[in-house]
Motif scaffolding. Structure first.
Motif, PDB file in Angstrom:
ATOM      1  N   VAL A 101       0.972  -1.291  -0.002  1.00  0.00           N
ATOM      2  CA  VAL A 101      -0.105  -0.011   0.158  1.00  0.00           C
ATOM      3  C   VAL A 101       1.009   1.121  -0.038  1.00  0.00           C
ATOM      4  O   VAL A 101       1.870   1.526   0.751  1.00  0.00           O
ATOM      5  N   LYS A 102       0.479   2.014  -0.760  1.00  0.00           N
ATOM      6  CA  LYS A 102       1.421   3.462  -0.747  1.00  0.00           C
ATOM      7  C   LYS A 102       0.259   4.505  -0.898  1.00  0.00           C
ATOM      8  O   LYS A 102      -0.662   4.534  -1.561  1.00  0.00           O
ATOM      9  N   SER A 103       0.630   5.615   0.042  1.00  0.00           N
ATOM     10  CA  SER A 103      -0.199   6.669   0.206  1.00  0.00           C
ATOM     11  C   SER A 103       0.315   7.846  -0.846  1.00  0.00           C
ATOM     12  O   SER A 103       1.635   8.070  -0.832  1.00  0.00           O
ATOM     13  N   GLU A 104      -0.588   8.450  -1.428  1.00  0.00           N
ATOM     14  CA  GLU A 104      -0.149   9.467  -2.283  1.00  0.00           C
ATOM     15  C   GLU A 104      -1.500  10.217  -2.796  1.00  0.00           C
ATOM     16  O   GLU A 104      -2.483   9.736  -2.975  1.00  0.00           O
ATOM     17  N   PHE A 105      -0.935  11.650  -2.840  1.00  0.00           N
ATOM     18  CA  PHE A 105      -2.094  12.479  -2.939  1.00  0.00           C
ATOM     19  C   PHE A 105      -3.353  12.427  -2.025  1.00  0.00           C
ATOM     20  O   PHE A 105      -4.257  12.683  -2.501  1.00  0.00           O
ATOM     21  N   GLY A 106      -2.984  12.040  -1.054  1.00  0.00           N
ATOM     22  CA  GLY A 106      -3.908  11.881   0.266  1.00  0.00           C
ATOM     23  C   GLY A 106      -4.885  10.569   0.394  1.00  0.00           C
ATOM     24  O   GLY A 106      -5.711  10.811   1.152  1.00  0.00           O
ATOM     25  N   PHE A 107      -4.631   9.714  -0.643  1.00  0.00           N
ATOM     26  CA  PHE A 107      -5.242   8.530  -0.350  1.00  0.00           C
ATOM     27  C   PHE A 107      -4.202   7.111  -0.533  1.00  0.00           C
ATOM     28  O   PHE A 107      -3.277   7.394  -1.277  1.00  0.00           O
ATOM     29  N   ASP A 108      -4.571   6.152  -0.119  1.00  0.00           N
ATOM     30  CA  ASP A 108      -3.952   4.842  -0.211  1.00  0.00           C
ATOM     31  C   ASP A 108      -4.523   4.096  -1.555  1.00  0.00           C
ATOM     32  O   ASP A 108      -5.757   3.929  -1.575  1.00  0.00           O
ATOM     33  N   SER A 109      -3.420   3.559  -1.988  1.00  0.00           N
ATOM     34  CA  SER A 109      -3.556   2.312  -3.054  1.00  0.00           C
ATOM     35  C   SER A 109      -2.900   1.121  -2.901  1.00  0.00           C
ATOM     36  O   SER A 109      -1.728   1.104  -2.226  1.00  0.00           O
ATOM     37  N   GLU A 110      -3.562   0.059  -3.057  1.00  0.00           N
ATOM     38  CA  GLU A 110      -3.067  -1.373  -2.881  1.00  0.00           C
ATOM     39  C   GLU A 110      -2.614  -1.424  -4.588  1.00  0.00           C
ATOM     40  O   GLU A 110      -3.277  -1.403  -5.397  1.00  0.00           O
ATOM     41  N   ARG A 111      -1.335  -1.907  -4.553  1.00  0.00           N
ATOM     42  CA  ARG A 111      -0.701  -2.099  -5.964  1.00  0.00           C
ATOM     43  C   ARG A 111      -0.354  -3.527  -6.147  1.00  0.00           C
ATOM     44  O   ARG A 111       0.167  -4.386  -5.029  1.00  0.00           O
ATOM     45  N   ILE A 112      -0.769  -4.033  -7.099  1.00  0.00           N
ATOM     46  CA  ILE A 112       0.018  -5.347  -7.570  1.00  0.00           C
ATOM     47  C   ILE A 112       0.419  -5.288  -8.820  1.00  0.00           C
ATOM     48  O   ILE A 112       0.144  -4.320  -9.812  1.00  0.00           O
ATOM     49  N   ILE A 113       1.514  -6.211  -9.224  1.00  0.00           N
ATOM     50  CA  ILE A 113       2.043  -6.253 -10.647  1.00  0.00           C
ATOM     51  C   ILE A 113       1.708  -7.601 -11.051  1.00  0.00           C
ATOM     52  O   ILE A 113       1.926  -8.753 -10.493  1.00  0.00           O
ATOM     53  N   VAL A 114       1.066  -7.598 -12.405  1.00  0.00           N
ATOM     54  CA  VAL A 114       0.518  -8.779 -13.084  1.00  0.00           C
ATOM     55  C   VAL A 114       1.227  -9.075 -14.196  1.00  0.00           C
ATOM     56  O   VAL A 114       1.626  -8.193 -14.908  1.00  0.00           O
ATOM     57  N   HIS A 115       1.868 -10.266 -14.233  1.00  0.00           N
ATOM     58  CA  HIS A 115       2.652 -10.779 -15.398  1.00  0.00           C
ATOM     59  C   HIS A 115       1.577 -11.619 -16.328  1.00  0.00           C
ATOM     60  O   HIS A 115       1.415 -12.809 -16.035  1.00  0.00           O
ATOM     61  N   GLU A 116       1.507 -11.244 -17.543  1.00  0.00           N
ATOM     62  CA  GLU A 116       0.461 -11.898 -18.468  1.00  0.00           C
ATOM     63  C   GLU A 116       0.953 -11.905 -19.682  1.00  0.00           C
ATOM     64  O   GLU A 116       1.837 -11.315 -20.310  1.00  0.00           O
ATOM     65  N   PRO A 117       0.540 -12.981 -20.565  1.00  0.00           N
ATOM     66  CA  PRO A 117       1.023 -13.426 -21.800  1.00  0.00           C
ATOM     67  C   PRO A 117       0.962 -12.364 -22.951  1.00  0.00           C
ATOM     68  O   PRO A 117      -0.100 -11.340 -22.945  1.00  0.00           O
ATOM     69  N   LEU A 118       1.964 -12.270 -23.795  1.00  0.00           N
ATOM     70  CA  LEU A 118       2.089 -11.171 -24.931  1.00  0.00           C
ATOM     71  C   LEU A 118       1.004 -11.435 -25.848  1.00  0.00           C
ATOM     72  O   LEU A 118       0.459 -10.513 -26.524  1.00  0.00           O
ATOM     73  N   GLY A 119       0.638 -12.470 -26.253  1.00  0.00           N
ATOM     74  CA  GLY A 119      -0.353 -12.939 -27.342  1.00  0.00           C
ATOM     75  C   GLY A 119       0.199 -13.807 -28.364  1.00  0.00           C
ATOM     76  O   GLY A 119       0.507 -14.990 -27.847  1.00  0.00           O
ATOM     77  N   VAL A 120      -0.028 -13.420 -29.659  1.00  0.00           N
ATOM     78  CA  VAL A 120       0.299 -14.640 -30.718  1.00  0.00           C
ATOM     79  C   VAL A 120       1.912 -14.534 -30.847  1.00  0.00           C
ATOM     80  O   VAL A 120       2.346 -13.492 -31.300  1.00  0.00           O
ATOM     81  N   VAL A 121       2.255 -15.647 -30.897  1.00  0.00           N
ATOM     82  CA  VAL A 121       3.908 -15.883 -31.036  1.00  0.00           C
ATOM     83  C   VAL A 121       4.317 -16.594 -32.380  1.00  0.00           C
ATOM     84  O   VAL A 121       3.632 -17.597 -32.879  1.00  0.00           O
ATOM     85  N   GLY A 122       4.936 -15.876 -33.332  1.00  0.00           N
ATOM     86  CA  GLY A 122       5.452 -16.550 -34.538  1.00  0.00           C
ATOM     87  C   GLY A 122       6.865 -17.117 -34.257  1.00  0.00           C
ATOM     88  O   GLY A 122       7.702 -16.199 -34.063  1.00  0.00           O
ATOM     89  N   ALA A 123       7.189 -18.449 -34.210  1.00  0.00           N
ATOM     90  CA  ALA A 123       8.144 -19.044 -34.074  1.00  0.00           C
ATOM     91  C   ALA A 123       8.880 -19.691 -35.008  1.00  0.00           C
ATOM     92  O   ALA A 123       8.325 -20.509 -35.792  1.00  0.00           O
ATOM     93  N   ILE A 124       9.779 -19.192 -35.667  1.00  0.00           N
ATOM     94  CA  ILE A 124      10.888 -19.452 -36.621  1.00  0.00           C
ATOM     95  C   ILE A 124      12.166 -20.212 -36.303  1.00  0.00           C
ATOM     96  O   ILE A 124      13.015 -19.645 -35.735  1.00  0.00           O
ATOM     97  N   THR A 125      12.251 -21.445 -36.951  1.00  0.00           N
ATOM     98  CA  THR A 125      13.053 -22.195 -36.376  1.00  0.00           C
ATOM     99  C   THR A 125      14.020 -22.778 -37.406  1.00  0.00           C
ATOM    100  O   THR A 125      13.778 -22.895 -38.499  1.00  0.00           O
ATOM    101  N   PRO A 126      15.427 -23.248 -37.048  1.00  0.00           N
ATOM    102  CA  PRO A 126      16.437 -23.642 -37.927  1.00  0.00           C
ATOM    103  C   PRO A 126      16.405 -25.076 -38.191  1.00  0.00           C
ATOM    104  O   PRO A 126      15.404 -25.720 -37.649  1.00  0.00           O
ATOM    105  N   TRP A 127      17.061 -25.586 -38.915  1.00  0.00           N
ATOM    106  CA  TRP A 127      17.313 -27.036 -39.393  1.00  0.00           C
ATOM    107  C   TRP A 127      18.341 -27.731 -38.490  1.00  0.00           C
ATOM    108  O   TRP A 127      18.241 -28.878 -38.768  1.00  0.00           O
TER     109      TRP A 127
END
Length: 487
Positions: free
Chosen positions: A132-158
């Motif tokens: 929790v951090k107090s900023e501009f007179g009120f408190d906020s609960e903060r979380i960091i979420v790690h989420e997938p980027l989306g569609v992946v093009g995987a290009i591979t060698p021989w």
């Protein structure tokens, strides 16, 4: 005559031929002859695969249902392990792998790495409490979420197709991304069988797609240009990697590149068994077709003559121990194609013209078969500025360079556009000091295994950016979101 079943596409959960029914030959490096056919993906097939991957990410629970992902990808890996013998046969026939190499890095290393990625899944940090951090007179609960980027093009060698396919595909799927796998034209079946087994494992339609093509660029260019594709993960040459970065800039894609290598092997004068360390440095595994294989050998000038004699013994002992497709203990077969065969021979000729001394090898070996055989080759009296010391040959060619002292060895090692792998042999404390100053993504000291499925792998400088494998390899496919709520 050995043959492989057809290499088909996987699009939106269906294994099928190309939309126009066209195919191309799958040619074996051992014979130079077709061993099967592969589906020739069309632009319409690419469009359908991108749409399927986009819908699977946007409209299903794949991206946020972590228990389901882990369950299905575990089943997928179990099926790959259960089909090990088929995978070995594919690696032998289409990648030109000798049985000994197929049973190690080509297949077993890939399967073990995939299982280690599953173990890394529970080590990934998906959510962090930043308090929790107090900023501009009120408190906020903060979380960091790690989420997938989306569609992946995987290009591979021989060169090691299953290993690279698994490293990209399993990590991206575990992250919650959906994937379109585009393999090299030389090794389509290794990607196709992954598509077949993904369907058998029950992966939802569109989550994983496979596109094979004889055109080395068409599918990749469409994936890079399409704004619906969020990530390109590419393994291949530095030249192509640069083109991908340029083309991907238009849609601000996340780009991961595992590129070329000219890895160094430094043997210090106090190596516990100097002669054996030198003898083990010969470049023969999978005909030198590995981006992290050390192909620059640095030995002390004070023991240079001794090193050259050790190399003569090593190559003499290996002279007839390669090129047999059915020998279970052999590690070296042909190079992948006529194009690669000619490229390697051109570098050997260049080495002669540059003034290096050809110690052994240097010739094509048609007596080994009708495929693409080049004998193990070693140049000595090499200057680090020569092209054979600076450019990636990707064949069974070792260059040997003398150094004055540790500082000189470090300087020579780092005077390269590549910085992927490396090795140092010597008394442990001294070797560790040298290793820490080498510019490379993975360094082995006294034979330590620096490349395994639970460790991040990738390079610096011209060897690329980003990491595959390990927890870091999964995290590469995640983005970071901040959520703050008032208390």
């Amino acid at each position: 005559m050995h043959t492989l079943s057809d290499a088909n596409l996987l699009i939106n959960g269906t294994v099928r031929p190309s939309s126009n029914g066209k195919s191309f030959p799958n040619v074996s490096p051992w014979s130079g002859e077709p061993i099967g056919i592969a589906a020739e993906a069309t632009e319409c097939d690419v469009e359908e695969a991108i749409a399927a991957a986009r819908n699977a990410f946007d409209l299903s629970d794949w991206s946020y249902n972590r228990p389901l992902r882990l369950q299905l990808i575990t089943k997928f890996m179990d099926l790959l392990v259960a089909n090990r013998d088929s995978l070995v046969q594919i690696a032998r026939l289409e990648a030109g792998s000798a049985i000994g190499a197929a049973c190690f890095a080509q297949v077993d290393g890939a399967l073990n790495g995939g299982k280690e990625l599953l173990e890394c899944f529970n080590k990934v940090c998906w959510e962090e409490d930043r308090g929790v951090k107090s900023e501009f007179g009120f408190d906020s609960e903060r979380i960091i979420v790690h989420e997938p980027l989306g569609v992946v093009g995987a290009i591979t060698p021989w060169n090691v197709p299953l290993y690279v396919n698994i490293g990209k595909v399993i990590a991206a799927l575990l992250s919650g991304c959906t994937v379109i796998l585009k393999p090299a034209p030389d090794t389509p079946k290794m990607a196709s069988i992954m598509g077949e087994l993904a369907v058998e494992a029950g992966l939802p339609a569109g989550v994983f797609n496979v596109l094979t093509s004889s055109d080395p660029a068409m599918v990749g260019e469409l994936l890079v240009a399409d704004p619906r594709v969020n990530v390109i993960s590419f393994t291949g040459s530095t030249t192509v990697g640069k083109r991908i970065m340029e083309a991907g800039a238009a849609t601000l894609k996340r780009i991961f590149l595992e590129l070329g290598g000219k890895s160094v092997n430094i043997i210090l004068d106090d190596a516990p068994d100097f002669t054996m360390a030198v003898m083990r440095s010969i470049v023969v595994f999978h005909a030198g077709q590995g981006c992290a294989i050390p192909t620059r050998l640095l030995v002390p000038k004070s023991r240079y003559t001794e090193a050259v004699e050790a190399l003569k013994m090593a190559y003499a002992g290996f002279a007839d121990n390669w090129g047999n497709m059915d020998s279970p203990e052999q590690m070296m077969g042909p190079v992948i194609s006529q194009k690669q065969h000619d490229r390697v021979l051109s570098y050997i000729e260049l080495g002669k013209q540059e003034g290096a001394t050809l110690l052994v090898g240097g010739k094509s070996r048609p007596d080994k078969g009708t495929g693409y055989f080049i004998e193990p080759t070693c140049f000595v009296d090499v200057d680090n500025k020569m092209r054979i010391a600076q450019e990636e040959i990707f064949g069974p060619v070792l260059v040997v360079i003398p150094f004055e002292d540790d500082e000189d060895a470090i300087r020579l090692a780092n005077e390269s556009n590549y910085a992927l792998g490396g090795a140092v042999t010597g008394s442990k404390e001294r070797a560790m000091k040298v290793a820490k100053r080498i510019s490379a993504g993975a360094v082995s000291v006294n034979g330590g295994m620096s490349i395994t499925g639970d460790l991040p792998f990738g390079g610096f400088k011209g060897s690329g950016m980003g990491r595959e494998w390990g927890v870091e390899g999964i995290q590469e496919f995640l983005d970071t979101k901040v959520i703050a709520s008032s208390v």
